[in-house]
Design an enzyme around this catalytic site. Structure first.
Site, PDB file in Angstrom:
ATOM      1  N   GLU A   1       0.840  -1.215   0.000  1.00  0.00           N
ATOM      2  CA  GLU A   1       0.000   0.000   0.000  1.00  0.00           C
ATOM      3  C   GLU A   1       0.870   1.259   0.000  1.00  0.00           C
ATOM      4  O   GLU A   1       0.528   2.257  -0.628  1.00  0.00           O
ATOM      5  CB  GLU A   1      -0.972  -0.008   1.190  1.00  0.00           C
ATOM      6  CG  GLU A   1      -1.860  -1.259   1.305  1.00  0.00           C
ATOM      7  CD  GLU A   1      -2.501  -1.733   0.007  1.00  0.00           C
ATOM      8  OE1 GLU A   1      -2.717  -0.902  -0.892  1.00  0.00           O
ATOM      9  OE2 GLU A   1      -2.768  -2.945  -0.117  1.00  0.00           O
TER      10      GLU A   1
ATOM     11  N   HIS B   1       2.003   2.101  -3.475  1.00  0.00           N
ATOM     12  CA  HIS B   1       0.981   2.807  -4.263  1.00  0.00           C
ATOM     13  C   HIS B   1       1.113   4.335  -4.135  1.00  0.00           C
ATOM     14  O   HIS B   1       0.601   5.065  -4.986  1.00  0.00           O
ATOM     15  CB  HIS B   1      -0.423   2.416  -3.808  1.00  0.00           C
ATOM     16  CG  HIS B   1      -0.981   1.188  -4.482  1.00  0.00           C
ATOM     17  ND1 HIS B   1      -1.119   1.079  -5.845  1.00  0.00           N
ATOM     18  CD2 HIS B   1      -1.476   0.038  -3.960  1.00  0.00           C
ATOM     19  CE1 HIS B   1      -1.672  -0.100  -6.133  1.00  0.00           C
ATOM     20  NE2 HIS B   1      -1.899  -0.751  -5.006  1.00  0.00           N
TER      21      HIS B   1
ATOM     22  N   TYR C   1      -1.596  -7.929 -11.298  1.00  0.00           N
ATOM     23  CA  TYR C   1      -0.525  -7.859 -10.303  1.00  0.00           C
ATOM     24  C   TYR C   1       0.708  -8.629 -10.787  1.00  0.00           C
ATOM     25  O   TYR C   1       1.812  -8.086 -10.847  1.00  0.00           O
ATOM     26  CB  TYR C   1      -0.967  -8.503  -8.978  1.00  0.00           C
ATOM     27  CG  TYR C   1      -2.037  -7.753  -8.215  1.00  0.00           C
ATOM     28  CD1 TYR C   1      -3.365  -7.792  -8.617  1.00  0.00           C
ATOM     29  CD2 TYR C   1      -1.728  -7.034  -7.064  1.00  0.00           C
ATOM     30  CE1 TYR C   1      -4.355  -7.127  -7.908  1.00  0.00           C
ATOM     31  CE2 TYR C   1      -2.711  -6.361  -6.343  1.00  0.00           C
ATOM     32  CZ  TYR C   1      -4.023  -6.410  -6.773  1.00  0.00           C
ATOM     33  OH  TYR C   1      -4.997  -5.748  -6.074  1.00  0.00           O
TER      34      TYR C   1
ATOM     35  N   LYS D   1     -10.278 -12.144  -0.325  1.00  0.00           N
ATOM     36  CA  LYS D   1      -9.224 -13.104  -0.647  1.00  0.00           C
ATOM     37  C   LYS D   1      -9.497 -14.456   0.011  1.00  0.00           C
ATOM     38  O   LYS D   1      -9.032 -15.493  -0.461  1.00  0.00           O
ATOM     39  CB  LYS D   1      -7.878 -12.537  -0.166  1.00  0.00           C
ATOM     40  CG  LYS D   1      -6.698 -13.335  -0.607  1.00  0.00           C
ATOM     41  CD  LYS D   1      -5.399 -12.701  -0.173  1.00  0.00           C
ATOM     42  CE  LYS D   1      -4.219 -13.522  -0.667  1.00  0.00           C
ATOM     43  NZ  LYS D   1      -2.959 -13.052  -0.080  1.00  0.00           N
TER      44      LYS D   1
HETATM   45  N1  BES Z   1      -5.864  -1.370  -4.548  1.00  0.00           N
HETATM   46  C1  BES Z   1      -5.825  -2.701  -4.059  1.00  0.00           C
HETATM   47  C2  BES Z   1      -7.141  -3.166  -3.510  1.00  0.00           C
HETATM   48  C3  BES Z   1      -8.279  -3.105  -4.512  1.00  0.00           C
HETATM   49  C4  BES Z   1      -8.117  -3.533  -5.818  1.00  0.00           C
HETATM   50  C5  BES Z   1      -9.496  -2.638  -4.105  1.00  0.00           C
HETATM   51  C6  BES Z   1      -9.190  -3.450  -6.707  1.00  0.00           C
HETATM   52  C7  BES Z   1     -10.549  -2.558  -4.999  1.00  0.00           C
HETATM   53  C8  BES Z   1     -10.400  -2.972  -6.302  1.00  0.00           C
HETATM   54  C9  BES Z   1      -4.752  -2.874  -2.973  1.00  0.00           C
HETATM   55  O1  BES Z   1      -3.622  -2.112  -3.177  1.00  0.00           O
HETATM   56  C10 BES Z   1      -4.304  -4.312  -2.997  1.00  0.00           C
HETATM   57  O2  BES Z   1      -3.800  -4.728  -4.006  1.00  0.00           O
HETATM   58  N2  BES Z   1      -4.466  -5.028  -1.882  1.00  0.00           N
HETATM   59  C11 BES Z   1      -4.006  -6.389  -1.764  1.00  0.00           C
HETATM   60  C12 BES Z   1      -2.759  -6.380  -0.916  1.00  0.00           C
HETATM   61  C13 BES Z   1      -1.709  -7.365  -1.313  1.00  0.00           C
HETATM   62  C14 BES Z   1      -1.373  -7.386  -2.776  1.00  0.00           C
HETATM   63  C15 BES Z   1      -0.454  -7.170  -0.488  1.00  0.00           C
HETATM   64  C16 BES Z   1      -5.101  -7.200  -1.066  1.00  0.00           C
HETATM   65  O3  BES Z   1      -6.075  -6.615  -0.620  1.00  0.00           O
HETATM   66  O4  BES Z   1      -4.992  -8.398  -1.008  1.00  0.00           O
HETATM   67 ZN    ZN Z   2      -2.504  -2.745  -4.834  1.00  0.00          ZN
END
Ligand code: BES
Ligand code: ZN
Length: 612
Positions: free
Chosen positions: A305, A308, A392, A563
């Site tokens: 985060e 970002h 990702y 998740k």
């Molecule tokens: N921006 C995302 C979360 C997100 C993506 C919210 C698409 C809504 C729509 C955030 O940065 C993210 O990728 N979170 C991951 C964390 C992980 C990759 C370390 C998560 O929530 O699993």
């Molecule tokens: Zn992200």
């Protein structure tokens, strides 16, 4: 009508708003917000302007100076993905005031009643706007191609406090005349109410708008970092310990990617129903409490985060079709930060877990190859339905491929220049590629850029990571297929991530007796680490090992992170001859639905409807 984004009614022939001033009156008894939004344009404009809105009751649109009504219309039927199209007719207006109320079912908001919180005494509400939910809190041009600054006055009961991904100006008694017609003055100024004021001076895409209101406390963890959560000392203390290394990571980030532009980097730990691991809301990242495990692994999510702050928040994807620019770049940047603070082995393990996730999602989309591409066509597609590891991990692999081609020092120089060039802008894949080709002449002769960005599947020059620990775990997982369980000395120094990699590399389903034997030895179903627990339970379900269904039930009732919900519900309902599992999934969703965030409710609903 000239749309600029498949997920928005924003029209390219209309001006883009530059500022938003919100007055929000929170009514916890009805789970609604009565609101006034003053939207400003760069210059006076005459003609129609299109905005996005979802589940909002619009009572009036006014000229803010004369208070005379401006004509507006709201499409009668909502588009299933975009919601309502709000059109306002302006005549020489440089701003307009919209009076409206949110619905208890606004897709960005989760309203928690006191029993659903940690401390059980006060209600709690929080936002999750990415990808296209900001429009359910305020009408706006809800596309990441548009950036706005904002200010907000938040009127709440005095025993609560508010936080935002914005600068906190002050907490004070409500003042007469400032409600901006969000509600009657007498209600705004009633006994027992307080106003919290915020400003966001840096322009952000609407999906980065965020607040939380509840009984909130904090601990200081660094010179520009506090960790906030519900005001429960045990939660705050655990969070402060978990995130003690944050300042170190910010410094690494600055070394790699340039100055941190957002001033503060605070963290907010949400209740367990938060649907993501983390959300990069600027100045204040939102986190699931499941990352607090007491072993500093939460640092990986924070690294992501934090990354970002440069890739996503400074440089933003123009639409969700270019989501890889946000998440692929951030995954790359996250691993560089993790490598600097936790070492190469840890970073390699993360790459390995990602590689497995990428391969699994390629399988998931084998009949829908569009979503195995980096640049995708999302016309008529809900971004929440196609969320996957592809942007990702394929994005990461693409950037890693470029790094291998030109060497790390040249790639680091390129990244810094890329960020400095495009900061506070929204860009697409083509702009990235043009910048790449201009700065690394001849790169297109070495790497098939078109195959990487427009092709399906995993390109042949992607790379499975090589490190001792990664290879060892994958080969142990392969041996399990032949009936050999890892010995205790082989797993003695394994943490959660090692187990996660191991479990994810086991065959999709094995003999139920093997599952029980593995658990009898290593107690995985009871792991405090949800990554491990969920990977194990998923395996148990696909192997029809029913002894663990009680634990599955407990897990689905205690967390709302998608998740974990996605694989567990999918494992329950996917495949034939699983009547018992399907009945279980239906019952569990009926019982837990109200505890999930509306976005998670939608995602589980779509999994069930596909298979039931
Ligand atoms: N921006 C995302 C979360 C997100 C993506 C919210 C698409 C809504 C729509 C955030 O940065 C993210 O990728 N979170 C991951 C964390 C992980 C990759 C370390 C998560 O929530 O699993
Ligand atoms: Zn992200």
């Amino acid at each position: 009508m000239a749309p600029i984004d498949p997920h928005s009614f924003t029209d390219s022939t209309h001006p883009l708003a530059t500022h938003l001033s919100l007055s929000l009156y929170f009514d916890f008894s009805s789970s609604t917000i009565s609101a006034a939004a003053l939207i400003s344009l760069p210059t006076a404009y005459t003609g129609p302007i299109s905005l996005d809105a979802r589940s909002l009751s619009i009572t009036a649109v006014l000229d803010p100076i004369t208070k005379t009504p401006l004509p507006f219309s709201l499409s009668s039927e909502p588009d299933p993905i975009k919601g309502h199209h709000l059109t306002i007719s302006l005549s020489k207006n440089s701003s307009f005031l919209i009076l409206y109320r949110t619905s208890p079912f606004s897709s960005a908001l989760q309203w928690l009643s006191p029993p659903q919180t940690f401390n059980k005494t006060s209600p709690f509400v929080y936002t999750q706007c990415q990808s296209i939910h900001a429009r359910s809190i305020f009408p706006c041009q809800d596309t990441p191609a548009a950036r706005i600054c904002y200010s907000a006055r938040i009127n709440i009961p005095r025993q609560l406090s508010a936080v935002m991904s914005a600068r906190h100006v002050e907490r004070r008694p409500p003042a007469s005349g400032e409600a901006a017609m969000a509600c009657e003055d007498a209600i705004w100024c009633a006994e027992g109410r307080v106003v919290e004021e915020f400003v966001m001076e840096q322009p952000i895409p609407p999906y980065l708008f965020a607040f939380a209101v509840g009984e909130i406390g904090y601990r200081e963890v660094g010179p520009r970092t506090r960790v906030y959560s519900e005001s429960v000392p045990a939660v705050l203390d655990a969070a402060a310990r978990e995130f003690a290394g944050t300042e170190d990571m910010i410094r690494q980030g600055e070394k790699l990617f340039g100055p941190y532009e957002w001033e503060r980097f605070d963290l907010l730990v949400l209740p367990p129903s938060f649907p993501y691991g983390g959300m990069e809301n600027p100045r204040m990242v939102f986190l699931t409490p499941t990352v607090i495990k007491g072993d500093a692994t939460g640092a990986q999510v924070v690294a992501h985060e934090l990354a970002h702050s440069w890739t996503g928040n400074l440089i933003t994807n123009k639409s969700n079709e270019h989501f890889w620019l946000n998440e692929g770049f951030t995954t790359y940047a996250e691993r560089r930060i993790v490598e600097a603070v936790q070492g190469e082995d840890r970073a390699a393990l993360n790459i390995g877990i990602g590689w497995k996730g990428l391969n699994d999602d390629m399988e998931r989309f084998k009949d829908n190859l569009e979503f195995t591409k980096l640049k995708t066509n999302q016309e008529g597609v809900d971004p929440d339905d196609v969320y996957s590891q592809v942007p990702y991990e394929k994005g990461f692999q693409f950037l890693w491929r470029i790094e291998r081609q030109i060497g790390r020092p040249a790639f680091d120089e390129f990244t810094k220049k890329y960020i400095a060039t495009f900061k506070f802008q929204s860009i697409d894949t083509e702009m990235f590629l043009n910048f790449l080709k201009a700065n690394i002449p001849g790169i297109e002769k070495e790497i098939d850029l078109e195959l990487w960005t427009e092709g399906t599947g995993i390109p042949p020059d992607a790379f499975e990571p090589v490190s001792n620990i990664y290879m060892k775990i994958v080969s142990l997982a392969n041996e399990f297929k032949l009936g050999r369980m890892p010995r205790e000395d082989e797993v003695a120094d394994w943490h959660g991530q090692e187990w996660e990699l191991y479990l994810e590399n086991l065959p999709k389903s094995v003999e139920a007796s093997q599952i029980s034997a593995l658990d009898a030895h290593y107690r995985l179903a009871e792991s405090k680490d949800y990554e491990v627990k969920v990977a194990f339970l998923q395996l148990a379900i696909s192997s029809r090992c029913r002894d663990y269904y009680g634990e599955v039930e407990k897990t689905l009732k205690e967390v709302g992170r998608m998740k974990y919900l996605r694989p567990l519900y999918t494992a329950l309902v996917q495949g034939s001859g699983k009547e018992e599992e399907k009945i279980l999934a239906k019952r569990l969703f009926a019982e837990t639905r109200d505890c999930y965030h509306p976005i998670a409710q939608g995602v589980v609903e779509s999994i069930l409807s596909k298979h039931l």
